[in-house]
Write an enzyme that holds these catalytic residues in place. Structure first.
Site, PDB file in Angstrom:
ATOM      1  N   ARG A 297       2.156   4.126  16.469  1.00 55.43           N
ATOM      2  CA  ARG A 297       1.148   3.417  15.663  1.00 55.43           C
ATOM      3  C   ARG A 297       0.796   2.063  16.282  1.00 55.43           C
ATOM      4  NH1 ARG A 297       3.270   2.850   9.937  1.00 55.43           N
ATOM      5  NH2 ARG A 297       5.211   2.641  11.081  1.00 55.43           N
TER       6      ARG A 297
ATOM      7  N   ASN B 228       1.853   7.440   9.865  1.00 56.46           N
ATOM      8  CA  ASN B 228       2.854   8.497   9.978  1.00 56.46           C
ATOM      9  C   ASN B 228       2.688   9.454   8.806  1.00 56.46           C
ATOM     10  OD1 ASN B 228       4.063   7.377  12.245  1.00 56.46           O
ATOM     11  ND2 ASN B 228       5.625   6.310  11.074  1.00 56.46           N
TER      12      ASN B 228
END
Length: 94
Positions: A20, A38
């Site tokens: 990320r 996620n």
């Protein structure tokens, strides 16, 4: 210049490896807006909006900069544009 919005779903070793963080850095570098999160199943979802060339460059840039992630599969979809979206954020989960 055509603006598009894409959604990617990545599977493989994509959680716990800074995916990320690197996705957000790459998106901001390319001038894209959107988010990355996620998922409960170990995958990662990324939505980005911007110029087609920048969208095409996003995944290769993530792969070049994040040596720990191992993308095994990518699902891609084109989505409707989101008006009034600014910046790019990391989300905790989808």
């Amino acid at each position: 210049m055509s603006t598009l919005r894409r959604r990617w779903r990545f599977t493989g070793t994509v959680q716990g490896v800074g995916f990320r963080y690197y996705a957000r850095a790459a998106a901001l570098h390319l001038g894209l807006t959107g988010w990355v999160a996620n998922n409960w199943d170990g995958s990662v979802t990324l939505e980005a909006q911007g110029d087609r060339a920048a969208l095409d460059a996003l995944v290769p840039l993530i792969e070049r900069t994040n040596r720990w992630a191992r993308i095994e599969n990518i699902e891609t979809a084109i989505l409707p544009l989101k008006e009034h979206e600014y910046g790019f954020e990391e989300r905790s989960g989808e």
